[in-house]
Every structure is written in structure tokens, then in C-alpha cells.
Design a protein around this motif. Structure first.
Motif, short mmCIF file in Angstrom:
data_model
loop_
_atom_site.label_atom_id
_atom_site.label_comp_id
_atom_site.label_asym_id
_atom_site.label_seq_id
_atom_site.Cartn_x
_atom_site.Cartn_y
_atom_site.Cartn_z
N ILE A 1 1.29 -8.41 -4.36
CA ILE A 1 1.37 -7.05 -4.91
C ILE A 1 1.97 -7.05 -6.30
N ALA A 2 2.68 -7.51 -6.64
CA ALA A 2 3.18 -7.83 -8.05
C ALA A 2 3.96 -6.71 -8.63
N SER A 3 3.65 -5.44 -8.09
CA SER A 3 4.28 -4.36 -8.81
C SER A 3 4.43 -3.22 -7.77
N PHE A 4 5.45 -2.14 -7.82
CA PHE A 4 5.73 -1.25 -7.04
C PHE A 4 4.47 -0.28 -6.73
N LYS A 5 3.81 -0.19 -7.96
CA LYS A 5 2.76 0.74 -7.96
C LYS A 5 1.40 0.17 -7.18
N GLY A 6 1.36 -1.00 -7.21
CA GLY A 6 0.32 -1.57 -6.19
C GLY A 6 0.47 -1.50 -4.87
N LEU A 7 1.72 -1.24 -4.51
CA LEU A 7 2.02 -1.11 -2.94
C LEU A 7 1.40 0.23 -2.45
N PHE A 8 1.51 1.40 -3.27
CA PHE A 8 0.75 2.61 -2.83
C PHE A 8 -0.45 3.05 -3.52
N GLN A 9 -0.90 2.21 -4.45
CA GLN A 9 -2.11 2.78 -5.18
C GLN A 9 -3.39 1.73 -5.01
N SER A 10 -3.09 0.65 -3.87
CA SER A 10 -4.03 0.12 -3.64
C SER A 10 -4.46 -0.19 -2.13
N THR A 11 -5.47 -0.49 -1.73
CA THR A 11 -5.76 -0.61 -0.19
C THR A 11 -5.07 -1.69 0.24
N TYR A 12 -4.89 -2.95 -0.31
CA TYR A 12 -4.20 -3.90 0.07
C TYR A 12 -2.73 -3.61 0.31
N GLY A 13 -1.87 -2.99 -0.58
CA GLY A 13 -0.75 -2.19 -0.55
C GLY A 13 -0.41 -1.35 0.71
N ARG A 14 -1.42 -0.23 0.83
CA ARG A 14 -1.49 0.41 1.75
C ARG A 14 -1.31 -0.35 3.22
N LEU A 15 -2.35 -1.10 3.47
CA LEU A 15 -2.49 -2.02 4.52
C LEU A 15 -0.95 -2.88 4.91
N ILE A 16 -0.29 -3.15 3.59
CA ILE A 16 0.81 -3.90 3.91
C ILE A 16 1.94 -2.88 4.62
N LEU A 17 1.92 -1.61 4.09
CA LEU A 17 2.68 -0.30 4.65
C LEU A 17 2.45 -0.20 5.97
N VAL A 18 1.14 -0.21 6.24
CA VAL A 18 0.77 -0.12 7.90
C VAL A 18 1.43 -1.26 8.57
N LYS A 19 1.01 -2.34 8.15
CA LYS A 19 1.69 -3.60 8.96
C LYS A 19 3.22 -3.79 8.88
N VAL A 20 3.82 -3.00 8.18
CA VAL A 20 5.29 -3.19 8.01
C VAL A 20 5.96 -2.21 9.05
N ALA A 21 5.05 -0.99 9.25
CA ALA A 21 5.45 -0.11 10.12
C ALA A 21 5.12 -0.79 11.58
N LEU A 22 4.10 -1.13 11.67
CA LEU A 22 3.85 -1.60 13.02
C LEU A 22 5.02 -2.90 13.66
N VAL A 23 5.06 -3.55 12.52
CA VAL A 23 6.25 -4.56 12.58
C VAL A 23 7.66 -3.91 13.01
N ALA A 24 7.98 -3.02 12.51
CA ALA A 24 9.24 -2.31 12.64
C ALA A 24 9.28 -1.89 14.14
N VAL A 25 8.02 -1.13 14.57
CA VAL A 25 7.99 -0.78 16.15
C VAL A 25 8.13 -2.08 17.06
N VAL A 26 7.74 -3.21 16.76
CA VAL A 26 7.64 -4.26 17.62
C VAL A 26 9.21 -4.79 17.58
N LEU A 27 9.70 -4.87 16.29
CA LEU A 27 11.18 -5.44 16.22
C LEU A 27 11.98 -4.39 17.05
N GLY A 28 11.64 -3.28 17.17
CA GLY A 28 12.67 -2.42 17.86
C GLY A 28 12.42 -2.69 19.38
#
Length: 553
Positions: free
Chosen positions: A360-387
Motif C-alpha cells: 500500500i505504501a501510504s495511508f492514502k492508498g489504504l482508503f482511496q484504492s480498491t486494493y486498500g479497501r479490500l485489505i480493510l475488508v479482509k482485516v475486518a473479517l480476520v478480526a471476526v475470526v480472531l474473536g
């Protein structure tokens, strides 16, 4: 009947998770899968005008590329081929030799290459010799990717990930945690299914790579196309994967039958083969093209290994151990598995974080790119699994009559259902350019040359200003007659002014390179609309004064 009902529920839950994962792949964003490398520079530059026909064209990409036979061409203004011989690739640079004696006008360069992460990169650019003209029409090369091929590639990757899960985790549990009294028939079927999925997905990947790189249809694949794929880095890695999996299948037979023929040396060799197999995934993906490729490949392999151990172990736990093992056996197995799972999850999360930071290389890329948004979706799903995993671990530590194997099975099934979707998101991510690639494209797009032509009745003057930004700039001046023939110039003078900021005309020192070409350098201290004035003396009595405005950023 009760046992059959439980089996049906378990099978239904597993199938639902698998289908959800496939849906995540099929319905995920269809980003530009053919843009994982970026063309960052060319010589001649795109949309520029050069005074003389070059003898070669140089294309520079953001990462190393490989050539595809017959997929690079240069068309002359009359539509004929201007390239001759075979283009050459050296790392991230492609050189295209041109035939001599090219005429004046606009040329079209069409290219299709394979980037380091195995994705095709296609595009076109134009440049002009002497003066611009109507560009030739490119009719021979198709720069697109067949939609069926584009959709099948992530599906194949998903099946490969599923095969890894059914292979690595079950083998580890059978080798180190499986009670001797229990039958190994069911787990063996899982392992053979995993081997089949990995082999099948690998063969599918080799087949799909041919139309993916050439831009043809799913069944428009020739023997030469497959030979080109197998001769590429991608093909070599796929062949290694096939060989490693077949070798592992022979070594696994004693372990899967429970015959007791496996030795420590066999198990150690299986471990080596497992590491080699896991390394083939990052070697054909984004990690090979990252700024720190060695680190990315290792981290991605750790990420995959942790995922396969954790999820494969969960499959064994819910499918067999929690249903077949007795209380004494579970009392010994579950604490050990809990520690394994905690270690695997920790490695999974840490490796995932490092991967995301690199790609991602930048905080901006996390929210303003499709790749970054899918990473956020993946993080949310992993958080559910970890719970869910944390709650299951609590049940293991504080087991009572109310929290027996059935309750644990429900928790593990829920983990598997969510992680099936996580695998789907992961398969989709492989096909989406990371933000670092997009940033490379943007950087290339902003590094432009201003080219303008100003003229009067006797002179047509082409002016190139590079890089058209505050600071040092180069000026190239080319003089032509009104009918686009080189015009010999006796004397050149030039000035630059910024009236809006009160900057008076600054003289630009010019060096005469040829009869009709001069070059100069000037430091422009401020951004704005600069006014350039040029005086071109063509004889003792003939001269022209021409003015243009260029926006300096």
C-alpha cells in the motif's frame, strides 16, 4: 439419525463457506488486472516531436518485464511496419529497433509485455518525426483480456489456496497429533483432495496464462503459446510446484495409510518440499515486484504457511477429532492445538501487516484504492475470526459438561465459514494492482514535456520545455518552413517572463546544435503562465519573432 443430522449440518456449513468464498471472488471488483506494472518513461517521449527519425525506441517500466512473441510493433504514418528485428528486454527496459529512413509524421507504438508478477501490461503511445500528422490506425494487436479468462484466474487461485489448506494442515495433524487408534481414511481423502486441487489449479493456471498474456480467448491456445508460457519464469515456477507436489504425494502414502513406514527423514523431507511448494505462490505474484522483493517473498510464504496450518487444522478438528476422539485424547490434543493456532494466527497477522505496508505504501492508498479497501475488508473479517478463535480457546481452557465437543464444533465451523470468504478476498487481491503501482503510473503521468508549435508566414517553430516545473528547465527549438521542411537558422535568441508576478524577461542562453535545432537551459523561480519570446534570424535581412505561453507548475 442424530449423527446423520450433525453430519449434514457440518457439510452444509462447509459448503456454504466455500460458496461464499467463491462468490467473493466472482463478485469482487473487476479492477484492471492487466496494469500491475506501469510505463514510466519512453524515448522518444509520448506525444513529443523529434527532428530526426530515431533508430530505436526505449520503453521503461516500473518493474522488470518479459516479452511476448509478436506483441510489440511500431507503425509508420502510412500504416507500414517501422520496427525491424526482435525487441530486447533488459530488466525494466524494452528496446525496439527501427528501420532506417523513417518518414515524417506521427508513429504509433503498440506493446504488450508480461510484468514481474505475471500480469500482462498493454498500451500504446505516439511520437512524431518533424511534425505531427494523423496517427496510423492500430488493427493487428488486441490489448484487452478475455472476460472469461479474467474471471477464471482468481477462481483457480482460490481453488489452489483451498488445496493448500486441505494438504498442509491435515498432514501436520496426522504426523504429530493424530491418535493411533483412529482411522485415517477420512483425513487421507482430505489430503488427496488437497493434492488434486493444487495440481488442478496449477494446470489451470498454466493454461489460462497463455490467453491471459496474449489477449486471446479461453480455447484459442496453441502449442506455441503453451510453450512460451512454460519457457517463462511463471511456467518454470509452475513446473516446480507440480514436481514438488507429485514428490510429496509419494512420501505421504505411509503417513496417510497409517502403515508406520514413514521415518523422521521422510518427515523432514516432506517439510522441505512443503516450504518449496509454498514459495511458488509468492514467486508468481505481487511480492516478486515489490521494492523489497526478498522480504516480500519470505513474508508472503509465511503468511500462506500460517493460513494453511491454522485453517487445515481447524478442518481436521471439526471434521474428525472433535467428533471421534474421546475425552482423554481431546484433553491432550486441544491444548497443543490451541498453542499451534495461537502461533499460526500471530504469524498470519504480523505477515499480513508487513505485506500491506509494503504494497500500500501510504495511508492514502489504504482508503482511496480498491486494493486498500479490500485489505480493510479482509482485516475486518480476520478480526471476526480472531474473536471466534479467542472464544474457542477459552472453551478449551475451561471445558465443562456444557462446553463439550459439540459447542467447539459450532465455533470452529463459524471460523471456517468466515475464513472461506477471507480466502476469496485474498484470491481477488492477487488480480488487483497495489497502490504502489498506481503511484508509479501517476508519477510517470506528471513527468511531462510541454510541446508547442508557433508560426508565422515564414517560420514554424516547435518548442519543447522539460520538465515544465519550477527549477531548472531545458528548451529545445526546431525551425521548419511552413511546409514542414528543416529551416536553417543563422541566429537564435529567447527570453522568458512572468508578467503576473512582475518578473521581467530573462534571457535564455541558446546553443546551436544543427542548422535548425537549438537548445538552452533556464531556471524558472516561480510557478505560473510564463511568456516565452523567440527571435529566429534566417538571413541577414529575414527574421521572425514568435511568442508562446507555457504553464509551469
Amino acid at each position: 439419525m442424530a449423527g446423520m443430522t450433525v453430519d449434514r449440518r457440518r457439510a452444509s456449513a462447509a459448503l456454504a463457506g466455500l460458496l461464499l468464498g467463491l462468490l467473493a471472488v466472482l463478485l469482487g471488483p473487476a479492477g484492471p488486472a492487466d496494469a500491475h506494472a506501469a510505463l514510466v518513461a519512453s524515448d522518444p517521449g509520448s506525444n513529443t516531436i523529434v527532428p530526426d527519425a530515431p533508430n530505436k525506441i526505449t520503453l521503461t517500466f516500473s518493474e522488470s518485464v518479459q516479452l511476448i512473441s509478436g506483441k510489440i510493433q511500431v507503425l509508420a504514418p502510412d500504416g507500414s511496419r517501422a520496427d525491424q528485428g526482435d525487441p530486447q528486454a533488459n530488466g525494466s527496459t524494452v528496446t525496439i529497433p527501427l528501420r532506417s529512413g523513417g518518414g515524417r509524421g506521427t508513429y504509433l507504438v503498440s506493446y504488450r509485455v508480461v510484468s514481474a508478477d505475471s500480469h500482462p501490461v498493454a498500451g500504446t503511445l505516439t511520437y512524431s518525426v518533424g511534425a505531427a500528422s494523423a496517427p496510423p490506425t492500430e488493427t493487428q494487436l488486441d490489448q484487452s483480456v478475455d472476460p472469461v479468462v479474467r474471471a477464471l484466474i482468481p477462481v483457480g487461485k482460490y481453488l489452489g489456496y483451498a488445496g493448500l489448506v486441505l494438504l498442509v494442515g491435515p498432514v501436520l495433524v496426522l504426523a504429530l497429533l493424530w491418535p493411533h487408534r483412529l482411522s485415517r481414511v477420512g483425513p487421507a481423502r482430505l489430503v488427496w483432495t488437497g493434492i488434486g486441487l493444487v495440481l488442478g489449479s496449477t494446470a489451470l493456471a498454466v493454461w489460462l496464462q497463455a490467453p491471459y498474456t496474449t489477449g486471446t480467448g479461453l480455447f484459442d491456445v496453441s502449442a506455441d503459446d503453451l510453450q512460451d508460457v512454460l519457457g517463462s519464469t511463471f511456467g518454470a515456477v509452475m513446473l516446480v510446484r507440480l514436481g514438488v507436489i507429485v514428490a510429496a504425494a509419494f512420501l505421504l502414502r505411509p503417513l496417510l495409510t497409517g502403515a508406520g513406514g514413514e521415518s523422521r527423514a521422510d518427515l523432514a523431507l516432506l517439510g522441505v518440499l512443503g516450504v518449496a511448494a509454498l514459495a511458488t505462490w509468492p514467486l508468481t505474484g505481487h511480492p516478486t515486484a515489490s521494492p523489497v522483493a526478498g522480504v516480500s517473498v519470505v513474508v508472503d510464504a509465511i503468511h500462506l504457511a500460517a493460513m494453511a496450518v491454522w485453517l487445515g487444522g481447524l478442518v481436521m478438528l471439526t471434521g474428525f477429532l472433535l467428533r471421534r476422539a474421546d475425552e482423554r485424547e481431546l484433553g491432550a490434543i486441544l491444548p497443543i492445538w490451541s498453542r499451534w493456532a495461537a502461533t499460526a494466527v500471530t504469524a498470519l497477522v504480523l505477515a499480513g501487516v508487513v505485506q500491506a505496508l509494503i504494497e500500500i505504501a501510504s495511508f492514502k492508498g489504504l482508503f482511496q484504492s480498491t486494493y486498500g479497501r479490500l485489505i480493510l475488508v479482509k482485516v475486518a473479517l480476520v478480526a471476526v475470526v480472531l474473536g471466534l478463535a479467542a472464544y474457542a480457546r477459552t472453551l478449551v481452557r475451561n471445558r465443562t459438561a456444557e462446553t463439550g465437543p459439540r459447542t467447539l464444533r459450532r465455533m470452529v465451523l463459524a471460523e471456517l465459514a468466515v475464513t472461506a470468504v477471507v480466502l476469496g478476498v485474498t484470491a481477488a487481491l492477487v488480480q488487483i494492482p497495489p497502490p504502489r503501482t498506481a503511484e508509479a503510473s501517476e508519477t510517470a503521468a506528471t513527468s511531462t514535456t510541454i510541446t508547442q508549435t508557433v508560426s508565422d508566414d515564414s517560420v514554424s517553430l516547435q518548442v519543447d520545455v522539460f520538465p515544465a516545473t519550477v527549477g531548472n528547465n531545458s528548451l529545445h527549438l526546431y525551425a521548419y518552413t511552413p511546409d514542414n521542411k528543416p529551416l536553417p537558422v543563422v541566429e537564435w535568441t529567447a527570453t522568458a517572463a512572468l508578467p503576473a508576478k512582475g518578473i521581467e524577461p530573462i534571457e535564455v542562453p541558446l546553443l546551436r546544435l544543427t542548422d535548425f535545432h537549438a537548445v538552452g537551459d533556464i531556471a524558472l523561480p516561480m510557478a505560473g503562465d510564463w511568456t516565452f519570446k523567440f527571435t529566429v534570424r534566417t538571413s541577414d535581412i529575414d527574421q521572425s519573432t514568435l511568442t508562446m505561453t507555457a504553464k509551469i507548475s
